[in-house]
Design a protein around this motif. Structure first.
Motif, PDB file in Angstrom:
ATOM      1  N   LEU A   1       3.845  -2.464   3.936  1.00 46.06           N
ATOM      2  CA  LEU A   1       4.146  -3.169   5.777  1.00 46.06           C
ATOM      3  C   LEU A   1       2.776  -1.861   6.435  1.00 46.06           C
ATOM      4  N   ARG A   2       2.609  -0.648   6.450  1.00 45.77           N
ATOM      5  CA  ARG A   2       2.715   0.708   7.455  1.00 45.77           C
ATOM      6  C   ARG A   2       1.006   0.550   7.188  1.00 45.77           C
ATOM      7  N   HIS A   3       0.455   0.558   6.145  1.00 50.25           N
ATOM      8  CA  HIS A   3      -0.605   1.212   5.615  1.00 50.25           C
ATOM      9  C   HIS A   3      -1.488   0.656   5.070  1.00 50.25           C
ATOM     10  N   SER A   4      -1.164  -0.532   4.524  1.00 49.21           N
ATOM     11  CA  SER A   4      -2.209  -1.367   3.378  1.00 49.21           C
ATOM     12  C   SER A   4      -3.210  -2.338   3.875  1.00 49.21           C
ATOM     13  N   GLY A   5      -2.907  -2.884   5.321  1.00 49.63           N
ATOM     14  CA  GLY A   5      -4.028  -4.073   6.422  1.00 49.63           C
ATOM     15  C   GLY A   5      -3.702  -5.448   4.491  1.00 49.63           C
ATOM     16  N   ALA A   6      -2.710  -5.384   4.609  1.00 45.14           N
ATOM     17  CA  ALA A   6      -2.759  -6.376   3.040  1.00 45.14           C
ATOM     18  C   ALA A   6      -2.597  -8.176   3.846  1.00 45.14           C
TER      19      ALA A   6
ATOM     20  N   ARG B   1      -1.684 -10.380   1.580  1.00 41.89           N
ATOM     21  CA  ARG B   1      -0.887 -11.230   0.250  1.00 41.89           C
ATOM     22  C   ARG B   1      -0.611 -10.448  -0.610  1.00 41.89           C
ATOM     23  N   VAL B   2       0.809  -9.908  -1.086  1.00 40.06           N
ATOM     24  CA  VAL B   2       1.545  -9.241  -1.994  1.00 40.06           C
ATOM     25  C   VAL B   2       1.831  -9.545  -3.451  1.00 40.06           C
ATOM     26  N   ARG B   3       1.847  -9.041  -3.933  1.00 36.50           N
ATOM     27  CA  ARG B   3       2.528  -9.780  -5.587  1.00 36.50           C
ATOM     28  C   ARG B   3       3.367  -8.910  -6.448  1.00 36.50           C
ATOM     29  N   VAL B   4       4.346  -9.327  -6.603  1.00 36.45           N
ATOM     30  CA  VAL B   4       5.068  -8.794  -7.566  1.00 36.45           C
ATOM     31  C   VAL B   4       5.754  -8.820  -8.489  1.00 36.45           C
ATOM     32  N   ARG B   5       5.118  -8.450  -9.695  1.00 34.10           N
ATOM     33  CA  ARG B   5       5.726  -9.003 -11.669  1.00 34.10           C
ATOM     34  C   ARG B   5       7.284  -8.233 -12.000  1.00 34.10           C
ATOM     35  N   LEU B   6       7.648  -8.658 -12.725  1.00 38.24           N
ATOM     36  CA  LEU B   6       8.539  -7.766 -13.207  1.00 38.24           C
ATOM     37  C   LEU B   6       8.677  -8.498 -14.564  1.00 38.24           C
ATOM     38  N   GLY B   7       9.533  -6.780 -15.628  1.00 34.83           N
ATOM     39  CA  GLY B   7       9.167  -7.304 -17.137  1.00 34.83           C
ATOM     40  C   GLY B   7      10.708  -6.314 -17.360  1.00 34.83           C
ATOM     41  N   GLY B   8      10.890  -6.714 -19.482  1.00 35.11           N
ATOM     42  CA  GLY B   8      11.838  -5.865 -19.072  1.00 35.11           C
ATOM     43  C   GLY B   8      12.049  -4.585 -18.871  1.00 35.11           C
ATOM     44  N   ASN B   9      11.085  -3.855 -18.744  1.00 36.07           N
ATOM     45  CA  ASN B   9      10.796  -2.475 -18.150  1.00 36.07           C
ATOM     46  C   ASN B   9       9.883  -1.891 -17.759  1.00 36.07           C
ATOM     47  N   TRP B  10       8.783  -2.926 -17.066  1.00 32.93           N
ATOM     48  CA  TRP B  10       8.081  -2.784 -15.885  1.00 32.93           C
ATOM     49  C   TRP B  10       8.434  -3.126 -14.682  1.00 32.93           C
ATOM     50  N   LEU B  11       7.375  -3.428 -13.914  1.00 28.96           N
ATOM     51  CA  LEU B  11       7.664  -3.605 -12.318  1.00 28.96           C
ATOM     52  C   LEU B  11       6.443  -3.507 -12.083  1.00 28.96           C
ATOM     53  N   GLU B  12       5.355  -4.609 -11.351  1.00 29.79           N
ATOM     54  CA  GLU B  12       4.382  -3.792 -11.138  1.00 29.79           C
ATOM     55  C   GLU B  12       4.388  -5.234  -9.652  1.00 29.79           C
ATOM     56  N   ILE B  13       3.721  -4.060  -8.866  1.00 33.69           N
ATOM     57  CA  ILE B  13       3.542  -4.540  -7.502  1.00 33.69           C
ATOM     58  C   ILE B  13       1.639  -4.659  -6.760  1.00 33.69           C
ATOM     59  N   GLU B  14       1.344  -5.794  -6.349  1.00 37.98           N
ATOM     60  CA  GLU B  14      -0.391  -5.391  -6.114  1.00 37.98           C
ATOM     61  C   GLU B  14      -0.623  -6.223  -5.013  1.00 37.98           C
ATOM     62  N   ASP B  15      -1.263  -5.544  -3.928  1.00 37.49           N
ATOM     63  CA  ASP B  15      -1.701  -5.914  -2.458  1.00 37.49           C
ATOM     64  C   ASP B  15      -3.001  -6.045  -2.911  1.00 37.49           C
ATOM     65  N   ASP B  16      -4.022  -7.121  -1.623  1.00 33.52           N
ATOM     66  CA  ASP B  16      -5.058  -6.651  -1.245  1.00 33.52           C
ATOM     67  C   ASP B  16      -5.652  -6.242  -0.111  1.00 33.52           C
ATOM     68  N   GLY B  17      -4.774  -5.105   0.428  1.00 38.64           N
ATOM     69  CA  GLY B  17      -4.787  -4.388   1.379  1.00 38.64           C
ATOM     70  C   GLY B  17      -6.279  -3.682   1.373  1.00 38.64           C
ATOM     71  N   THR B  18      -6.726  -2.670   2.229  1.00 37.69           N
ATOM     72  CA  THR B  18      -8.178  -2.237   2.283  1.00 37.69           C
ATOM     73  C   THR B  18      -7.961  -0.860   2.256  1.00 37.69           C
ATOM     74  N   ALA B  19      -6.939  -0.401   1.190  1.00 35.55           N
ATOM     75  CA  ALA B  19      -6.863   0.981   0.489  1.00 35.55           C
ATOM     76  C   ALA B  19      -8.581   0.650  -0.194  1.00 35.55           C
ATOM     77  N   THR B  20      -8.653   1.990  -0.537  1.00 35.50           N
ATOM     78  CA  THR B  20     -10.247   2.624  -1.589  1.00 35.50           C
ATOM     79  C   THR B  20     -10.072   3.591  -1.803  1.00 35.50           C
TER      80      THR B  20
END
Length: 404
Positions: free
Chosen positions: A315-320, A322-341
């Motif tokens: 929300l603050r920095h990415s300029g994204a 779209r955001v995608r969140v995936r969950l597993g039994g022992n992991w969490l992954e957040i992915e965005d299509d922002g402008t960060a390089t």
């Protein structure tokens, strides 16, 4: 830290036999300036007969002067030994060796009893480490036995040597017990200091995660309400957004109080609800799971913090868009299509890394091809999850105004 602790508190390690007594030993030692007066009382059984014998001599000879110097120098060492406590080890070793040599000389030229050696052997066990005390005192007692044997008084005086050895041994264990107690005191002081530092870090980390997310979402919703009023004049929609802002502020205030009192725990399901509302208000397309049943329950609070901080950064920095969140039994992954390089590790990411490290997990942040970030938190499946502290009962965080 483990090595530091071992060297500071090594009560059972072999090293403690060689380390010096603690630097503050003098203030715990015998009496300071009062000790010389007490020492005179303890020295009377030795000094009175020797002094009487010296005064009874008909003439002053070189041998008489030498005897007096040896006896009174030995007594003076006993009277001033507390003032050597805070000296360097080599000074204390030199003092102990000198005192025991004077004690042996006193036994050889003046004393009729091996009991005189006790003054020196007792001082050694308090001044130097345990190993050095053994190295100095055992030869002293052995040489004392040789002196008595050479003077033909061994059969009469060996009992005194046994008494000296027994008392010295008792004082040896007492001195080491005192050192152990002082090390425990220092360990307790350091533990208390570390506990305060850890609590400060916990509070700072929790407030950063909590207020950063809440204030960012409030800002986004307030901006949305303003744009609705400016562009469409949709008063009911703007009122609804402002009502949610009010709910968020109340929820944030409640969470701050709970965090300060250390009885707040994040809920992953509530964080998903809050993330969905915050991203929708920011007009970011959110691809989020609808349930968290596949995540191990003991990992959900930790992953809740990860999700909260990652969405706040989006929300603050990415300029994204779209955001995608995936969950597993022992992991969490957040992915965005922002402008960060590039990955910039701020307070939030450092705090999340610390949380995951405490749970035995890792946090990896990488740049996606074409821009945007991927944040992945993972805790190895074989590691048991963090257990709530008895002092911090879990409180389920319910979403208020679209945010937990």
């Amino acid at each position: 830290m483990a090595e530091t602790g071992k060297r500071s508190f090594g009560l059972d390690s072999k090293e403690s036999w060689w380390v010096d007594p603690l630097p503050d030993a003098r203030k715990h030692g015998p009496g300071g300036w009062r000790w010389p007066f007490m020492a005179v009382v303890f020295l009377l059984p030795f000094l009175l007969p020797v002094t009487r014998s010296l005064l009874a001599q008909p003439a002053v000879t070189a041998g008489l002067v030498l005897t007096a110097l040896v006896v009174y120098a030995y007594s003076a060492c006993y009277a001033v030994f507390p003032f050597v406590f805070d000296r360097e080890r080599r000074v204390k070793l030199a003092f102990c060796i000198t005192m025991n040599v004077l004690g042996l000389a006193s036994l050889a030229v003046a004393a009729g009893s091996g009991f005189v050696l006790l003054y020196g052997t007792a001082v050694v066990v308090f001044l130097v480490p345990a190993a050095w005390a053994v190295i100095i005192d055992l030869p002293t007692l052995a040489v004392g036995a040789v002196i008595l044997l050479a003077r033909g008084r061994f059969l009469d005086g060996y009992g005194d040597l046994i008494t000296v050895a027994s008392i010295t041994l008792a004082m040896f264990f007492m001195a080491n017990l005192v050192r152990a107690v002082r090390r425990l005191e220092r360990a307790n002081e350091e533990i208390a200091t570390l506990a305060v530092a850890n609590e400060r870090e916990r509070l700072a980390r929790d407030l950063h995660d909590l207020l950063g997310h809440s204030l960012t979402t409030i800002t986004v919703k307030a901006g949305l309400a303003r744009r609705v009023l400016e562009s469409a004049g949709d008063i009911p929609r703007a009122v609804e957004e402002i009502r949610e802002v009010e709910g968020l502020t109340r929820s944030a205030l409640s969470d701050v109080r709970a965090t300060v009192s250390a009885n707040r725990e994040v809920s992953l399901s509530a964080e998903l609800v809050g993330a969905r509302a915050a991203l929708r208000a920011a007009e970011i397309d959110a691809d989020l799971p609808h349930a968290v049943d596949n995540v191990r329950p003991e990992f959900q609070p930790t992953f809740g913090y990860v999700l909260r901080e990652a969405v706040t950064n989006v929300l603050r920095h990415s300029g994204a868009k779209r955001v995608r969140v995936r969950l597993g039994g022992n992991w969490l992954e957040i992915e965005d299509d922002g402008t960060a390089t590039d990955v910039v590790a701020g307070n939030g990411l450092r705090g999340l890394s610390e949380r995951l490290a405490a749970a035995g997990g890792t946090l990896r942040t990488s740049v996606r091809p074409g821009g945007g970030l991927t944040v992945r938190a993972e805790i190895p499946a074989g590691i048991p999850g963090p257990e709530p502290s008895p002092a911090t009962p879990a409180v389920r965080a319910e979403p208020a105004g679209g945010l937990a």
